[in-house]
Design a protein around this motif. Structure first.
Motif, PDB file in Angstrom:
ATOM      1  N   TYR A 496       0.918  -1.248  -0.080  1.00  0.00           N
ATOM      2  CA  TYR A 496       0.097  -0.243   0.114  1.00  0.00           C
ATOM      3  C   TYR A 496       0.971   1.367  -0.165  1.00  0.00           C
ATOM      4  O   TYR A 496       0.689   2.175  -0.832  1.00  0.00           O
ATOM      5  N   ASN A 497       1.910   1.332   1.009  1.00  0.00           N
ATOM      6  CA  ASN A 497       2.757   2.507   1.054  1.00  0.00           C
ATOM      7  C   ASN A 497       3.474   2.767  -0.453  1.00  0.00           C
ATOM      8  O   ASN A 497       3.665   3.812  -0.966  1.00  0.00           O
ATOM      9  N   ARG A 500       0.920   3.926  -2.726  1.00  0.00           N
ATOM     10  CA  ARG A 500       0.357   5.298  -2.483  1.00  0.00           C
ATOM     11  C   ARG A 500       1.642   6.334  -2.945  1.00  0.00           C
ATOM     12  O   ARG A 500       1.407   7.506  -3.391  1.00  0.00           O
ATOM     13  N   ARG A 503       1.478   6.933  -6.373  1.00  0.00           N
ATOM     14  CA  ARG A 503       0.365   7.747  -6.978  1.00  0.00           C
ATOM     15  C   ARG A 503       0.504   9.174  -6.535  1.00  0.00           C
ATOM     16  O   ARG A 503       0.376   9.869  -7.384  1.00  0.00           O
ATOM     17  N   GLN A 504       0.978   9.318  -5.396  1.00  0.00           N
ATOM     18  CA  GLN A 504       1.248  10.969  -5.070  1.00  0.00           C
ATOM     19  C   GLN A 504       2.382  11.622  -5.971  1.00  0.00           C
ATOM     20  O   GLN A 504       2.210  12.861  -6.383  1.00  0.00           O
TER      21      GLN A 504
END
Length: 524
Positions: A496-497, A500, A503-504
């Motif tokens: 997930y990290n 994420r 994506r950021q």
């Protein structure tokens, strides 16, 4: 009396700790390493100068020029010149000479003059060695703090071969590198690969005497030094290796050069520049130079300016958003066609991301260049907690016969020993990975010694099976036990990290493009 490792490490750290009032820990290396190396050179020069004087007491009738010729021919391997020659300020550019003036104004200027004079007097050995030296400016580091650092460092025993071995001196240098990385996070840690990861890659690639070893993103030079150390540990002569490195940050390239010298390694060349944009090691025809062993821990998912018609772009060009596969392509292009092998540490995304990266993966697998994929635990590195992997490549046609048209997968992701700030691999873990890598495999791709105590999950997978999976190299596809165990909370959080963060980064780039086009309001 012999100097202990603990003694020199403690005193050097005391010197570094004097900087706490002036700068963050991530910047300590730019000051401490040049000062430490300057003291080492000065102590060594003065030691040999005293030998020259002691052994030539009956040569008082020699002219200054004749005495100098004998000293530099028979005793010295480098020159410590004078600064401000011909003036009342003239003095030797040595540590002890400047230490005697430590209370006088302009300390930083004198230190800078000494370091520049040493570089100029020894262009073949020490050119650009000390980096930018911006810390010698009073505005960056006050004379009072610089004097405190020098006084503390002067309490370190004499750094010459008559007083301490290069093993002790090099160990102290590495101790400081690790200490700076442990305490300062990403900025310093990005240049320092944990020793156990370095040792693992070097063990896998197994450098031999008189081979060339190349690190295209060499940082502090740890992988080059580890290559020589391993050869020595295996009964070879580490100093016979020809060591090459390129580093984009000038000050860090200087740190690498000093690190190599401290380990008594002199057959090296470390260049400054962006390896992808301007590779410094080339053949006369302009193509990149070839090396026997290439190893690297490049910056992960770094944005870059993609190549335009570059011959290194095997299978296509990596996307602008991440240079991971571009570094791999450069390493493949740099392999000696006779026996070249390469090992690189990268994030797991390189194993399965689509688009241009998938096309590059396909070409590399079709050409049978990838030998092994080794999954490592998460949180091994400074500045990132994501799990990583080691990819091992072989020059075209040089794989062992039983490994042709296949890829070896090894899962070491569960080998976790928790330390203060991160996880570590133990010596046993490293040995088990190397054993798995060197194993023989049966017709089903299973290791013949799979039941051995401590054995890792491993499988030799036919390329045809990988092709059937769309050239996806995700370890869980090929080692089923690993896939079954992968869905624990820690792994999901890591995934997930990673997603994420990616994506950021993509969103930030999109907003920048929109803003440059005059389109506002999307980041509310």
């Amino acid at each position: 009396m012999a100097v202990t490792q603990q003694e020199i490490e403690n005193r050097l750290w005391d010197a570094a700790d004097e900087l706490r009032v002036a700068m963050p820990e991530a910047q300590y290396s730019s000051v401490v390493f040049p000062l430490m190396f300057w003291k080492y050179l000065s102590d060594t020069w003065e030691h040999h100068h005293q030998e020259f004087l002691d052994e030539n007491q009956g040569l008082d009738d020699l002219s200054a020029e004749e005495a100098r010729e004998i000293e530099y021919r028979d005793y010295q391997s480098f020159e410590i010149p004078c600064i401000y020659p011909g003036t009342v300020q003239e003095r030797r550019a040595s540590w002890s000479s400047i230490l005697a003036t430590i209370t006088q104004p302009g300390l930083g200027q004198r230190v800078r003059a000494c370091l520049q004079a040493i570089e100029t007097a020894n262009p073949d050995k020490f050119s650009r060695l000390f980096g930018s030296m911006t810390w010698t400016s009073e505005e960056v580091l006050s004379s009072e703090v610089l004097a405190s650092v020098m006084r503390a460092m002067n309490r370190t025993p004499k750094m010459h071969e008559g007083n301490m071995s290069h093993d002790v001196l090099g160990g102290a240098y590495e101790y400081l590198l690790k200490r700076f990385s442990d305490g300062s996070g990403t900025r310093a840690g990005q240049f320092f690969t944990p020793r156990e990861v370095v040792e693992l890659i070097v063990e896998l690639l197994d450098p031999k005497g008189f081979e060339s070893v190349y690190d295209p993103t060499c940082g502090s030079g740890g992988m080059l030094i580890a290559s020589a150390n391993l050869l020595k540990a295996h009964g070879g002569r580490g100093y016979t290796l020809r060591l090459y490195g390129q580093e984009s940050v000038p000050d860090m390239a200087g740190v690498a050069r000093m690190n190599l010298f401290m380990h008594n390694l002199t057959q090296f060349q470390v260049e400054v520049g962006d390896t992808l944009k301007e590779p410094r090691f080339k053949k006369p025809d302009g193509s990149v130079a070839k090396f026997d062993v290439i190893l690297a821990n490049p910056p992960y998912s770094q944005k870059w300016k993609p190549w335009n018609k570059d011959p290194r772009a095997i299978g296509g060009v990596a996307p602008q958003s991440t240079a991971d596969w571009a570094f791999v392509q450069h390493m493949i292009a740099s392999m000696n066609p006779k026996n070249g092998r390469a090992g690189v540490v990268l994030p797991h995304g390189v194993l399965f991301r689509g688009g241009q990266e998938a096309a590059i993966r396909q070409r590399i697998l079709d050409d049978d260049l990838l030998e092994a994929v080794i999954g490592l635990p998460s949180n091994l590195f400074y500045g990132t907690t994501i799990p990583t992997c080691i990819l091992v490549f072989r020059a075209p046609g040089t794989k062992a016969l039983e490994r042709k048209d296949g890829v070896l997968f090894i899962d070491a992701s569960k080998r976790i020993t928790k330390a203060k700030n991160r996880n570590v691999l133990t010596d046993v873990d490293i040995a088990d990975v190397v054993t798995a890598y060197l194993s023989s495999f049966d017709a089903d791709g299973e290791p013949v010694d799979a039941g051995r105590e401590g054995s890792l999950l491993a499988r030799l997978v036919p390329t045809a099976e990988i092709v059937a999976n769309g050239y996806d190299l995700n370890i869980g596809r090929y080692i089923k036990q690993a896939a079954a165990e992968a869905e624990d909370l820690g792994t999901l959080i890591d995934a997930y990290n990673l997603a994420r963060a990616e994506r950021q980064a993509t969103e930030a780039h999109m907003l920048q493009v929109l803003a440059s086009a005059g389109i506002e309001g999307f980041d509310d």
